[in-house]
Design a protein around this motif. Structure first.
Motif, mmCIF file in Angstrom:
data_model
loop_
_atom_site.group_PDB
_atom_site.id
_atom_site.type_symbol
_atom_site.label_atom_id
_atom_site.label_comp_id
_atom_site.label_asym_id
_atom_site.label_seq_id
_atom_site.Cartn_x
_atom_site.Cartn_y
_atom_site.Cartn_z
ATOM 1 N N LYS A 12 -16.756 49.738 40.868
ATOM 2 C CA LYS A 12 -17.155 49.763 42.477
ATOM 3 C C LYS A 12 -17.645 50.549 43.352
ATOM 4 O O LYS A 12 -18.561 50.462 44.164
ATOM 5 N N SER A 70 -12.320 40.481 45.372
ATOM 6 C CA SER A 70 -13.081 39.530 44.686
ATOM 7 C C SER A 70 -12.403 38.882 43.602
ATOM 8 O O SER A 70 -11.240 39.252 43.268
ATOM 9 N N PHE A 150 -16.682 43.224 32.548
ATOM 10 C CA PHE A 150 -15.455 43.574 32.713
ATOM 11 C C PHE A 150 -14.631 42.237 33.218
ATOM 12 O O PHE A 150 -15.253 41.125 33.373
ATOM 13 N N ASP A 153 -15.567 38.182 32.706
ATOM 14 C CA ASP A 153 -17.138 37.989 32.308
ATOM 15 C C ASP A 153 -17.337 37.108 31.047
ATOM 16 O O ASP A 153 -18.397 36.252 31.214
ATOM 17 N N LYS A 173 -27.010 40.873 35.848
ATOM 18 C CA LYS A 173 -25.727 40.192 36.550
ATOM 19 C C LYS A 173 -25.876 40.496 38.090
ATOM 20 O O LYS A 173 -25.495 39.648 38.765
ATOM 21 N N HIS A 178 -21.767 37.317 42.487
ATOM 22 C CA HIS A 178 -21.134 36.974 44.020
ATOM 23 C C HIS A 178 -21.351 38.518 44.610
ATOM 24 O O HIS A 178 -21.523 38.340 45.709
ATOM 25 N N ARG A 179 -20.933 39.672 43.815
ATOM 26 C CA ARG A 179 -20.874 41.001 44.379
ATOM 27 C C ARG A 179 -22.452 41.416 44.960
ATOM 28 O O ARG A 179 -22.478 41.839 46.028
HETATM 29 P P1 IMP Z 1 -9.869 43.152 43.232
HETATM 30 O O1 IMP Z 1 -9.945 44.631 42.419
HETATM 31 O O2 IMP Z 1 -8.397 42.926 43.724
HETATM 32 O O3 IMP Z 1 -11.234 42.645 43.821
HETATM 33 O O4 IMP Z 1 -9.711 42.109 42.007
HETATM 34 C C1 IMP Z 1 -10.798 41.486 41.158
HETATM 35 C C2 IMP Z 1 -10.652 40.777 39.912
HETATM 36 O O5 IMP Z 1 -11.196 39.622 39.908
HETATM 37 C C3 IMP Z 1 -10.948 41.779 38.705
HETATM 38 O O6 IMP Z 1 -9.821 42.408 38.468
HETATM 39 C C4 IMP Z 1 -11.526 40.688 37.833
HETATM 40 O O7 IMP Z 1 -10.245 40.244 37.100
HETATM 41 C C5 IMP Z 1 -12.057 39.662 38.509
HETATM 42 N N1 IMP Z 1 -13.405 39.742 38.789
HETATM 43 C C6 IMP Z 1 -14.078 40.146 39.881
HETATM 44 N N2 IMP Z 1 -15.300 40.168 39.891
HETATM 45 C C7 IMP Z 1 -15.610 40.098 38.616
HETATM 46 C C8 IMP Z 1 -16.609 40.276 38.002
HETATM 47 O O8 IMP Z 1 -17.949 40.293 38.335
HETATM 48 N N3 IMP Z 1 -16.642 39.863 36.553
HETATM 49 C C9 IMP Z 1 -15.420 39.738 35.987
HETATM 50 N N4 IMP Z 1 -14.249 39.436 36.672
HETATM 51 C C10 IMP Z 1 -14.091 39.839 37.901
#
Ligand code: IMP
Length: 199
Positions: A12, A70, A150, A153, A173, A178-179
């Motif tokens: 990130k 996310s 990750f 995915d 991707k 979304h990101r």
């Molecule tokens: P955060 O770090 O609290 O935002 O957690 C986000 C979690 O959502 C991650 O640990 C993943 O499990 C899932 N996630 C969010 N974005 C993605 C992505 O682009 N690909 C796959 N998993 C995602």
């Protein structure tokens, strides 16, 4: 303008850092800003959690701070794992354990609609907030496929591409994710803020 990135996730930091540097913003990690903030993600929405993280790091550092939150929302599970995506199934599971559990919980389910969601929040010391949001719709696969990326995915299938997120290059991707979408919106909103706000 200096901005602190409220995240310890290297992927990130890199993604957000690249976009923000292109805007002429000086980007600092929490380390570089001399703060180490642990925030409990107690919000019920992605936007609430992103704001909790951004405000906590802004208050600790005295500088504007950006955070994102996310996750994956599955229609047939009423939006689960949602804001619990990173913690789905409890602390004993890794990424593969979490997506296997999700596939198990979706066994026999014909409605496979799902979406990835990303919320970004920038909190300023004067109380201003700039927020952005992005979604990417998809279909939950029946088995994992692909090795890139990750999290979830390998089980997130994009019908238009006929591939899972884990089969796309990072560039492919980012163009639809979304990101990627939230970051594009955030970039526009931050540009307006930079040009028009008064100190
Ligand atoms: P955060 O770090 O609290 O935002 O957690 C986000 C979690 O959502 C991650 O640990 C993943 O499990 C899932 N996630 C969010 N974005 C993605 C992505 O682009 N690909 C796959 N998993 C995602």
């Amino acid at each position: 303008m200096k901005l602190v990135l409220a995240s310890k996730n290297p992927k990130k930091l890199k993604e957000l850092g690249e976009i923000l540097s292109a805007l002429g913003v000086e980007v600092l990690s929490e380390d570089q800003a001399g703060v180490d903030v642990e925030v409990e993600e107690t919000g019920t929405t992605f936007a609430e959690n992103a704001k909790l993280k951004a405000v906590a790091v802004m208050q600790a550092s005295g500088l504007p701070a950006v955070a994102d939150d996310s996750g994956l929302c599955v229609d047939a599970l009423n939006g689960a794992p949602g804001v619990y995506s990173a913690r789905y199934g409890g602390p004993g599971l890794d990424d593969a354990g979490r997506y296997k559990l999700l596939l198990e919980n979706m066994r026999g389910q014909l409605d496979r609609r799902c979406k990835f969601v990303s919320a970004i929040c920038c909190a300023f010391p004067n109380g201003d907030i700039v927020e952005a949001y992005g979604e990417c719709p998809g279909t939950l696969a029946y088995a994992p496929k692909g090795t890139d990326g990750f999290g979830y995915d390998p089980i997130f299938f994009v019908p238009e591409q006929k591939k899972t997120f884990a089969e796309l290059t990072a560039e492919e991707k980012n163009a639809i994710s979304h990101r990627g979408r939230a970051l594009a919106q955030f970039r526009e909103k931050l540009e307006v803020y930079k040009q028009t706000h008064k100190e």
